[in-house]
Design an enzyme around this catalytic site. Sequence first.
Site, PDB file in Angstrom:
ATOM      1  CB  SER A  33      82.980 -29.037 -43.171  1.00  0.00           C
ATOM      2  OG  SER A  33      83.112 -28.638 -42.309  1.00  0.00           O
ATOM      3  CD  GLU A  65      86.249 -21.536 -36.108  1.00  0.00           C
ATOM      4  OE1 GLU A  65      85.925 -21.178 -37.233  1.00  0.00           O
ATOM      5  OE2 GLU A  65      86.474 -22.692 -35.784  1.00  0.00           O
TER       6      GLU A  65
END
Lengths: 398, 382
Positions: free
Chosen positions: A129, A244
């Site tokens: 990010s 994930e």
Amino acid sequence: MEFELSESDVAFRLDVRAFLHAHLPAEIAGHQRQGYQPTREDQQAWHRVLFEKGWAAPEWPVEHGGTGWTPVQRFLYEIEYGLADAPDVSVPGMHLVGPVICRFGSSELQARFLGPLLCGDIYCCQGFSEPEAGSDLANLRTRAIRDGDHYILDGQKTWTSEAHFADWIFCLARTDAAAKPQAGLSMILVPMDAPGLTVRPITTIDDCHHVNEVFFDGVRVPAANRIGEENRAWSYAKFLLDQERTYNAHIGRLLRHLQRIRTMAQERRIGRQPLPAPDFDTRLARLDFDVQALAWSVLRVLCAEGDDRRLAAAASALKVRGSHLLMRVGELEMDLLGTHALPRFSHHDADRGDGLAGGAHRSAPGVVAQFLYSRASTIFGGSNDIQRGIIWNALFRD
Amino acid sequence: MLRESVRRFIDERYGFETRQARIRRAVPPGRDLWRQMAELGWMAAPLPDPFGGLGGGPIDSAIILEEFGRGLMLEPWLATAVFATRTILASQSVLHQQRLLPAIADGSLQVAVAYLEGDGSCPAGPLRTTATRIAGGYRLEGEKAVVLGGATADFHIVTASLDGGNALFVVGARDTGVSARPYRLIDDSEVADLRFHDCAVPTESMLCGPDRGRYALEVGLDHAAVGICAELIGSMECGLEMTAAYLKQRRQFGRALSDFQVMQHRMADSFIELDTARSLVMQALSGLELEATSRQRAVSACKYRVSEAARSVLGDAVHNHGGMGMTIEYPIGHYFRRALVAERLFGSGAQHMQRYLSLEGQSEDGGLGFWAGPSRALCRPV
């Protein structure tokens, strides 16, 4: 497709339970039970124990140190692991970049990193990010410009968990600015002590330091640190994010929370204190149902073969439900605390036992911190709104 | 294979218009569909081998029922092949198993279970329906309500109080002293209220004595509860497919409704609810094979939560269809009405929550419903 729980599965589960009972230090389990992140020292010590047993990376390919367990065994392991209050091994290293290196890394890169990851010697954090690239990850701007045998990285990452004690960061960086956004990205491993790399802490609303900003100012790394092929990292990132999602169901944590709620309620009953609301038992039962359903959904996703679109939808559903359930169990714990949840505790209060401000129960600091941080669970790992879009596209888009 | 054959049957012989015609009695009532189902082996599929069955079990029932849920099947298959059959099996009366089960398997018998009292209740204490000893047998007196399949059944399994417990009796639908008032529920399924007055039955009509009657009924109810939840899974899935198709073709503001993010996210939320429900049905199917406490926990968790999910998913499906969803000619509202009925059958959500809470602390497994031993649950991929 048939799922069967055999006698040997039942025996395996009991073996896991016995191992954890014998080898997980009570102090580490106690800390975890209270809701605190383990220190790096504790986590590394525990990782070592798992490594000695051969259980440090259950889902890695067997040739790289995985256990070769069936989906059912992996599932049973995760359940027992959570019930035992065992702390997670490092997620970015073991669950995220590790599998990517196994699958896409050169044999040279595998030789350099997989061993140290497996035994817990090195710690990774995830540099994805950026300030301008949250849900819209492809909009990331950190550049990696080729210079002979090196890349030079310039840019900034944010929300980087555990960057403050990691050894390495694996970054998504732009190696081809001319290509379409998803088509010009590479994944590069950068040592955290590289000149030009700076870490700045971000304090979150739980008054804790989990995440950071990471700045790259002319950071040189060998091109050999790139995972897989140049400009192909978007597909590696998708692979990684798929890994994930089963993890983000948080089944182990949820079972721990349910245990803790029952313990807290029992203490109140013994102390003849009222429960926070007349519908407490029903709320807890409803949590049971949804956690049970989530556990079976994890098992179904683990056992699924084929039909990628439905699988993608089901995996995204796991993440959305897991995040909501984390907040709901936290809310019930907070309700049990009542006014004990009010003081602004510090980390030192975690180990204080009695004598906390406001007459608070000793579990309060951990419960409050964990609840406040769980507000992030709908945001990280692909926000729930992105997951809903994935579900619609997977199921219904032509 | 079983799933494909049921789906094909529904597609070819039980489309929505066909179903509506049968309700309107545009087609004379009869056992035509019932016999076809029996010929396809569906009554036999979940029955144990010795009684003319194919040796399957609750998973086969769940597959059939899921497909029935897609098609809003009105034939009383759940009532006969699951509820009555499982009650008979749990009664352990070899006489009745030999007499009834093969005839159920080959499609020649429909059997209903009459257990709700005349006021619709299933009391924990003594029933108002009574069995009194007479020469040669018993006299049954009382009223039963909302008997599923009761309008067309050949036999009723009736609960009646006897010697301080509940006994079960097999009574012919056309026996002296049995009267029936058939009617439809809001989902168009056919039921009957029954009255037993001066109804003399021979001794051997007792399926289960008062020492075991409550248990046998509970097992039948638990199987039926899971069965109707499997139906609701199919109903929800089909409802979602219909809604997605509707949204893609319905245009407003210059674009398909399916282009709007809010509609996409609503559909995603419905899928998430459906997936939760599907997992609980799987847990309950696994739980049916376990001992009583684990079975009861798994079944009650399932019935409570799946009926809640069905109400919200199918209610939202009506909403997402706009005004069309409210019309009687359009299928989607019928799915919603089925969810309302299902919530009240085989124990309401509230009753199941009460049972679940009464079992608190009695099982050590973190409540995951399959710890007690080996078990299997069949599922579609994902």
